[in-house]
Design an enzyme around this catalytic site. Structure first.
Site, PDB file in Angstrom:
ATOM      1  N   ASN A  86      -0.155  10.952   6.898  1.00 51.02           N
ATOM      2  CA  ASN A  86      -1.383  10.555   7.587  1.00 51.02           C
ATOM      3  C   ASN A  86      -2.377  11.671   7.842  1.00 51.02           C
ATOM      4  OD1 ASN A  86      -1.151   7.654   8.016  1.00 51.02           O
ATOM      5  ND2 ASN A  86       0.775   8.246   8.981  1.00 51.02           N
ATOM      6  N   GLU A 109       5.937   4.353   7.807  1.00 52.05           N
ATOM      7  CA  GLU A 109       5.652   5.602   7.103  1.00 52.05           C
ATOM      8  C   GLU A 109       6.529   6.749   7.578  1.00 52.05           C
ATOM      9  OE1 GLU A 109       1.138   5.333   5.572  1.00 52.05           O
ATOM     10  OE2 GLU A 109       1.511   5.648   7.691  1.00 52.05           O
ATOM     11  N   THR A 114      -9.993  12.865   0.380  1.00 51.55           N
ATOM     12  CA  THR A 114     -10.698  13.356  -0.819  1.00 51.55           C
ATOM     13  C   THR A 114      -9.732  14.043  -1.774  1.00 51.55           C
ATOM     14  OG1 THR A 114     -11.244  15.207   0.598  1.00 51.55           O
ATOM     15  CG2 THR A 114     -12.951  13.613   0.155  1.00 51.55           C
ATOM     16  N   THR A 128       0.874  -1.187   0.000  1.00 49.73           N
ATOM     17  CA  THR A 128       0.000   0.000   0.000  1.00 49.73           C
ATOM     18  C   THR A 128       0.911   1.236   0.000  1.00 49.73           C
ATOM     19  OG1 THR A 128      -0.242  -0.193   2.398  1.00 49.73           O
ATOM     20  CG2 THR A 128      -1.974  -1.154   1.036  1.00 49.73           C
ATOM     21  N   THR A 182      -1.995  -2.046   7.806  1.00 47.54           N
ATOM     22  CA  THR A 182      -2.174  -3.489   7.777  1.00 47.54           C
ATOM     23  C   THR A 182      -0.839  -4.176   7.617  1.00 47.54           C
ATOM     24  OG1 THR A 182      -4.397  -3.478   6.873  1.00 47.54           O
ATOM     25  CG2 THR A 182      -3.105  -5.431   6.481  1.00 47.54           C
ATOM     26  N   LYS A 215       3.856  -7.137   3.535  1.00 53.18           N
ATOM     27  CA  LYS A 215       3.586  -5.707   3.345  1.00 53.18           C
ATOM     28  C   LYS A 215       3.557  -5.067   4.727  1.00 53.18           C
ATOM     29  CE  LYS A 215       0.013  -3.234   3.030  1.00 53.18           C
ATOM     30  NZ  LYS A 215      -0.117  -2.673   4.378  1.00 53.18           N
TER      31      LYS A 215
END
Lengths: 408, 408
Positions: free
Chosen positions: A403, A281, A408, A158, A195, A184
């Site tokens: 994050n 991240e 959107t 991801t 995840t 992952k």
């Protein structure tokens, strides 16, 4: 890839989840995500003994329920399909139906019984799988151009910044045995979830019972000892498949090569776990925390996790600041019993706290050490023989940027 | 300051820790910090009933040990001295000696018995107090120019961006009773600690036993329900002093005005706690999490804290992203028993999850709501009657910047 040459096994160049005998893997773009390959699979020529560990989150996603049901039937799996982009979590009855449909169609297409197929998803929570795209993906799993373990490794990612795969070779009963894997990481997909998915394949001959016990034990020392932000997702899952094609005598605790296999499987899980932590991240470094001398191993685990999970420790490491006060504090609020006057702390080889009191050290030397890509913290407690290792990463501006961005 | 006019009490304009009858406060610059006022005190004309709550961190700083010893003697205090800049934590025997010396000299100078004085420190861990500067500070506590509660409020701050003080007035037995207070927040002092200090003064007449029980109960619903980064410091402490000068009948559970006093004290503690959360390092908004309908209050507290402590929730709020998946996830890994299918989530008045399934909402409306300075999350569980409220803040670039900076 680590440059490791252990006594008992060797790390194979370009080794991956399909290196063990009889395993195949592939991946393709089915259109859940805009461009990135988002659909992957691997399977064995024959049914494999299988075991899994799953998230403890109360909101367990639909694919985990279906996969557990598959394994429950006869503790075997032969094929696994994974999509990224949508997690199929918090999707109610429809989500469960979709996961079943995904399993069924995939099993039919691979040519295995339904309960020998597992499904996994990672991505956005609360959205239904686009089943037409999933169907399109499944219909192409035999197409030549989509084959290859590296495609699988990419398909499951991801926000990870790189693929995570490995295979090692070891010898059991004089037979060559391979253990491979892919994972992952804890990167949150835009915008939703951390995840962790881990998949391990081996051609070793081992019972599912032995495999299950061993996976649980090793997971507690590897995948369960990493943290990026402490959040446990709805979709976390680790699966191991052993198809027995190496032809060794069945592995048990009593087997003379058991230690070899165990340390090999542990190495693979630990490698994948560390790669996940390193790729957290916004992370700029891998942090390893060792706790030694606590009253028990469980206590050491809790203390190591308390340190590696502290935002204050993580930001200090991001700033290469030898801020041992934050480490002491994290040890102190871990909820574990310990003698504060016996605690010593090292950053790499640099002693910064001795028996609960600051030890004079060279700030410049410590800063230079903390600027490295891999940093080790050691807490010696002097209370007993408990020990544990945890892995994590620093907390950066980049983490906040990734994050805080709008979905959107 | 809140614009609150409750039925039972009124918030006093410019009310502070020295508003209650017989209390005095002041602060000055003694030179621990470069420029900021770093040394403060308050005292009562007469000995006051006293109670305290202290950090659960195993590495409890020296001043906390000395203060607990003071209160233990006869559950009374008359004077409190506080320094910022150095925490006097992890300082061994010398640190303890320094804290005793600080108490002794302060008590002598104020003119109270030693065990009626308390000491508190906040700041850098692992450094000894500069006792000459402390002595200089103490020698000036009667100087006219250093008097004033606002000076005390400033003296106890570290990385806080503003003073936190309040006083309210209520009526008990027809007598006017004042409850005031001051606090410093969870901002980490450059470079070390998140310390929370809370001080409450009242002229109410109440036994120390009743005061202690009440403080513990209220702290669990106020100071213990805030989080900025989840780290519990070596120096956290909340003290309450009640000097009885209002002349009311002794307050007990059975007193007809007990509810008035209780709700007033709770309001003051909650106000200070919320101001701390709002002023969290790098925070751009105050976040309130309400959990309703869990199996117990304790369970609701754990769930509310799990949500407010999640880095993923906090970064999403920083980005004004209605990312309910992260809220669901934090509920799910809270370790609490609950029915996932009964969970509903609101952002303000906007329903985003209903019975475990996403509820369609206007993203633009939600974003506009989350851009506000104060944001409320409500999780309805539908399992029982448990409820709790927690407060915190968003996680910003600024948090990383403040905490990643070098100490040197």
């Amino acid at each position: 890839m680590y440059n490791v040459q252990q006594e008992n096994f060797k790390v194979l160049e370009n080794g991956n989840i399909a290196t063990a005998k009889g395993f195949h893997a592939g991946g393709l773009h089915c259109g859940i995500r805009k461009q990135k390959i988002d659909f992957g699979w691997f399977y064995s020529d024959v049914p494999a003994q299988a075991a899994g560990v799953y998230t403890t989150n109360v909101f367990q996603a639909a694919p985990l329920k279906v996969t557990q049901e598959s394994i429950a039937k006869e503790n075997k799996l032969q094929a696994v399909v994974v999509n990224s982009g949508i997690a199929n979590a918090c999707t109610g009855e429809q989500g469960l139906t979709d996961a079943y449909d995904m399993r069924k169609l995939f099993a039919e297409t691979v040519g295995v019984e339904e309960h020998l197929a597992a499904v996994a998803s990672t991505g956005l929570i609360g959205e239904l799988l686009p089943m037409e795209k999933i169907q399109t993906g499944i219909s192409q799993i035999h197409t030549a151009e989509h084959q290859g373990a590296e495609k699988f490794e990419t398909a499951i990612l991801t926000t990870d910044t790189h693929e995570k795969g490995i295979a090692i070779e070891l010898e059991i009963d004089g037979e060559k045995v391979v253990i491979g894997g892919a994972a992952k990481g804890s990167g949150m997909i835009h915008p939703n979830m951390a995840t962790m998915l881990g998949f391990v394949t081996t051609d070793a001959n081992i019972s599912s019972e032995q495999l299950s016990t061993t996976l649980k034990k090793i997971t507690n020392q590897s995948f369960n000892m990493i943290t990026v932000d402490g959040d446990t997702s709805t979709n976390d899952m680790v699966l191991v498949l052993a198809n027995g094609k190496a032809g060794n005598q069945p592995l048990t605790n009593a087997h003379s090569d058991w230690e070899t296999f165990y340390s090999g499987l542990k190495f693979v899980c630990e490698y994948l776990a560390k790669e996940i932590a390193r790729d957290g991240e916004g992370a700029s470094k891998l942090v390893e925390v060792n706790v030694d001398g606590s009253f028990s191993d469980e206590s050491a685990q809790a203390i190591a996790k308390s340190i590696i999970s502290s935002n204050l420790v993580k930001t200090a490491l991001h700033g290469a600041d030898a801020n041992w006060g934050r480490i002491i504090t994290a040890i102190g609020y871990s909820g574990q019993s310990l003698n504060p006057d016996k605690v010593s702390i090292y950053l790499g080889d640099i002693l910064v706290v001795e028996n609960g009191i600051p030890h004079r050290f060279d700030e410049e030397e410590a800063k230079n050490y903390l600027l490295k890509d891999e940093v080790k913290i050691l807490a010696k407690l002097g209370d007993g023989n408990g020990k544990a290792t945890a892995w994590g990463c620093d907390l950066s501006y980049e983490y906040v940027r990734i994050n805080a961005s709008y979905r959107t």
